[in-house]
Design a protein around this motif. Structure first.
Motif, PDB file in Angstrom:
ATOM      1  N   ALA A 193      49.483  47.635  56.337  1.00 31.36           N
ATOM      2  CA  ALA A 193      49.644  47.818  54.921  1.00 31.36           C
ATOM      3  C   ALA A 193      49.030  46.897  53.950  1.00 31.36           C
ATOM      4  O   ALA A 193      48.035  47.032  53.255  1.00 31.36           O
ATOM      5  CB  ALA A 193      51.065  48.213  54.560  1.00 31.36           C
ATOM      6  N   GLY A 194      49.304  45.480  54.535  1.00 37.24           N
ATOM      7  CA  GLY A 194      48.615  44.543  53.661  1.00 37.24           C
ATOM      8  C   GLY A 194      47.053  44.535  53.962  1.00 37.24           C
ATOM      9  O   GLY A 194      46.381  44.185  52.877  1.00 37.24           O
ATOM     10  N   VAL A 195      46.799  44.687  55.296  1.00 42.79           N
ATOM     11  CA  VAL A 195      45.246  44.742  55.399  1.00 42.79           C
ATOM     12  C   VAL A 195      44.584  45.802  54.804  1.00 42.79           C
ATOM     13  O   VAL A 195      43.576  45.748  54.127  1.00 42.79           O
ATOM     14  CB  VAL A 195      45.076  44.871  56.963  1.00 42.79           C
ATOM     15  N   GLY A 196      45.275  47.022  54.725  1.00 40.15           N
ATOM     16  CA  GLY A 196      44.655  48.170  54.076  1.00 40.15           C
ATOM     17  C   GLY A 196      44.566  47.899  52.661  1.00 40.15           C
ATOM     18  O   GLY A 196      43.461  48.218  52.007  1.00 40.15           O
ATOM     19  N   LEU A 197      45.482  47.389  52.006  1.00 43.82           N
ATOM     20  CA  LEU A 197      45.510  46.855  50.583  1.00 43.82           C
ATOM     21  C   LEU A 197      44.360  45.994  50.292  1.00 43.82           C
ATOM     22  O   LEU A 197      43.964  46.168  49.466  1.00 43.82           O
ATOM     23  CB  LEU A 197      46.732  46.425  50.162  1.00 43.82           C
ATOM     24  N   ALA A 198      44.133  45.021  51.123  1.00 43.92           N
ATOM     25  CA  ALA A 198      43.260  44.056  50.928  1.00 43.92           C
ATOM     26  C   ALA A 198      41.823  44.899  50.976  1.00 43.92           C
ATOM     27  O   ALA A 198      41.055  44.838  50.203  1.00 43.92           O
ATOM     28  CB  ALA A 198      43.288  42.969  52.014  1.00 43.92           C
ATOM     29  N   ALA A 199      41.554  45.629  51.926  1.00 42.64           N
ATOM     30  CA  ALA A 199      40.259  46.623  52.157  1.00 42.64           C
ATOM     31  C   ALA A 199      40.282  47.399  50.883  1.00 42.64           C
ATOM     32  O   ALA A 199      39.010  47.487  50.337  1.00 42.64           O
ATOM     33  CB  ALA A 199      40.240  47.351  53.302  1.00 42.64           C
ATOM     34  N   LEU A 200      41.183  47.907  50.552  1.00 38.90           N
ATOM     35  CA  LEU A 200      40.983  48.943  49.357  1.00 38.90           C
ATOM     36  C   LEU A 200      40.894  48.075  47.972  1.00 38.90           C
ATOM     37  O   LEU A 200      39.968  48.415  47.302  1.00 38.90           O
ATOM     38  CB  LEU A 200      42.473  49.820  48.988  1.00 38.90           C
ATOM     39  N   ALA A 202      39.152  45.260  47.838  1.00 39.23           N
ATOM     40  CA  ALA A 202      37.706  44.687  47.872  1.00 39.23           C
ATOM     41  C   ALA A 202      36.700  45.796  47.619  1.00 39.23           C
ATOM     42  O   ALA A 202      35.891  45.924  46.964  1.00 39.23           O
ATOM     43  CB  ALA A 202      37.584  44.372  49.320  1.00 39.23           C
ATOM     44  N   GLU A 203      37.293  47.109  48.080  1.00 44.59           N
ATOM     45  CA  GLU A 203      36.392  48.500  47.815  1.00 44.59           C
ATOM     46  C   GLU A 203      36.341  48.690  46.511  1.00 44.59           C
ATOM     47  O   GLU A 203      35.289  48.993  45.725  1.00 44.59           O
ATOM     48  CB  GLU A 203      36.646  49.690  48.630  1.00 44.59           C
ATOM     49  N   GLN A 204      37.536  48.632  45.803  1.00 41.11           N
ATOM     50  CA  GLN A 204      37.516  48.903  44.446  1.00 41.11           C
ATOM     51  C   GLN A 204      36.950  48.012  43.657  1.00 41.11           C
ATOM     52  O   GLN A 204      36.074  48.130  42.524  1.00 41.11           O
ATOM     53  CB  GLN A 204      38.925  49.006  44.006  1.00 41.11           C
ATOM     54  N   ALA A 205      37.007  46.723  43.960  1.00 43.03           N
ATOM     55  CA  ALA A 205      36.354  45.434  43.297  1.00 43.03           C
ATOM     56  C   ALA A 205      34.826  45.675  43.319  1.00 43.03           C
ATOM     57  O   ALA A 205      34.176  45.369  42.226  1.00 43.03           O
ATOM     58  CB  ALA A 205      36.696  44.038  43.761  1.00 43.03           C
ATOM     59  N   GLY A 206      34.330  46.135  44.572  1.00 44.40           N
ATOM     60  CA  GLY A 206      32.927  46.507  44.667  1.00 44.40           C
ATOM     61  C   GLY A 206      32.386  47.527  43.624  1.00 44.40           C
ATOM     62  O   GLY A 206      31.328  47.409  43.147  1.00 44.40           O
ATOM     63  N   LYS A 207      33.144  48.620  43.729  1.00 38.25           N
ATOM     64  CA  LYS A 207      32.900  49.591  42.797  1.00 38.25           C
ATOM     65  C   LYS A 207      32.738  49.203  41.204  1.00 38.25           C
ATOM     66  O   LYS A 207      31.803  49.524  40.391  1.00 38.25           O
ATOM     67  CB  LYS A 207      33.673  50.976  42.914  1.00 38.25           C
ATOM     68  N   ALA A 208      33.866  48.542  41.022  1.00 45.45           N
ATOM     69  CA  ALA A 208      34.236  48.013  39.582  1.00 45.45           C
ATOM     70  C   ALA A 208      32.872  46.926  39.220  1.00 45.45           C
ATOM     71  O   ALA A 208      32.551  47.107  38.114  1.00 45.45           O
ATOM     72  CB  ALA A 208      35.638  47.200  39.429  1.00 45.45           C
ATOM     73  N   GLY A 209      32.630  46.092  40.359  1.00 42.39           N
ATOM     74  CA  GLY A 209      31.458  45.229  40.028  1.00 42.39           C
ATOM     75  C   GLY A 209      30.161  46.131  39.902  1.00 42.39           C
ATOM     76  O   GLY A 209      29.246  45.556  38.716  1.00 42.39           O
ATOM     77  N   LYS A 210      29.880  46.955  40.384  1.00 42.96           N
ATOM     78  CA  LYS A 210      28.503  48.028  40.254  1.00 42.96           C
ATOM     79  C   LYS A 210      28.792  48.437  38.777  1.00 42.96           C
ATOM     80  O   LYS A 210      27.870  48.558  38.231  1.00 42.96           O
ATOM     81  CB  LYS A 210      28.577  49.106  41.316  1.00 42.96           C
ATOM     82  N   VAL A 211      29.855  49.282  38.210  1.00 41.49           N
ATOM     83  CA  VAL A 211      29.898  49.594  37.161  1.00 41.49           C
ATOM     84  C   VAL A 211      29.810  48.534  36.116  1.00 41.49           C
ATOM     85  O   VAL A 211      28.976  48.965  35.222  1.00 41.49           O
ATOM     86  CB  VAL A 211      31.296  50.362  36.908  1.00 41.49           C
ATOM     87  N   LEU A 212      30.337  47.526  36.342  1.00 45.85           N
ATOM     88  CA  LEU A 212      30.064  46.456  35.442  1.00 45.85           C
ATOM     89  C   LEU A 212      28.558  45.958  35.193  1.00 45.85           C
ATOM     90  O   LEU A 212      28.177  45.608  34.106  1.00 45.85           O
ATOM     91  CB  LEU A 212      31.045  45.116  35.442  1.00 45.85           C
ATOM     92  N   VAL A 213      27.812  45.808  36.408  1.00 50.89           N
ATOM     93  CA  VAL A 213      26.547  45.486  36.326  1.00 50.89           C
ATOM     94  C   VAL A 213      25.799  46.526  35.713  1.00 50.89           C
ATOM     95  O   VAL A 213      24.908  46.065  34.827  1.00 50.89           O
ATOM     96  CB  VAL A 213      26.142  45.223  37.657  1.00 50.89           C
TER      97      VAL A 213
END
Length: 127
Positions: free
Chosen positions: A15-22, A24-35
């Motif tokens: 669950a911890g690994v899944g949470l970290a992956a999720l 990271a994925e959300q941060a990537g999406k948020a980063g794209k939106v912010l850019v």
């Protein structure tokens, strides 16, 4: 009991690994939106700046024209006649300058150019 505890620990770890992956994925999406939003904001700022600059130039031109109109209106007949003569002289000078520029552009391009920099000439290097 130990078996259940081991499975629970594995599940918590996964669950911890899944949470970290999720995350990271959300941060990537948020980063794209912010850019993307940042690019849009920069473009809007550039456009606003250009519009503002154009409005300022138009306003300055309008004010200069108003001042000129006021100055001409304040002139008497003799001053206006002097202004007309001076403008005619300037028109003639402009016409002559254009004529001379046209004649200069018609000159052949293989004219000899004088060395005015005082540097060595090609003939001096061959000695």
């Amino acid at each position: 009991m130990w078996e259940n505890l081991g499975k629970s620990l594995v599940n918590v770890a996964l669950a911890g690994v899944g949470l970290a992956a999720l995350a990271a994925e959300q941060a990537g999406k948020a980063g794209k939106v912010l850019v993307e939003r940042g690019e849009i904001a920069v473009e809007q700022g550039r456009k606003y700046s250009e519009d503002l600059q154009q409005k300022m130039q138009e306003d300055a031109k309008r004010r200069r024209e108003e001042q000129l109109d006021q100055q001409v209106s304040a002139m008497d007949a003799q001053q206006r006649e002097q202004l007309r003569r001076r403008l005619a002289e300037l028109d003639e000078l402009e016409r002559q300058a254009k004529e001379m520029a046209a004649q200069a552009s018609d000159a052949p391009s293989d004219c000899e150019i004088t060395n005015i920099h005082g540097g060595p000439q090609e003939d001096d290097d061959q000695t």
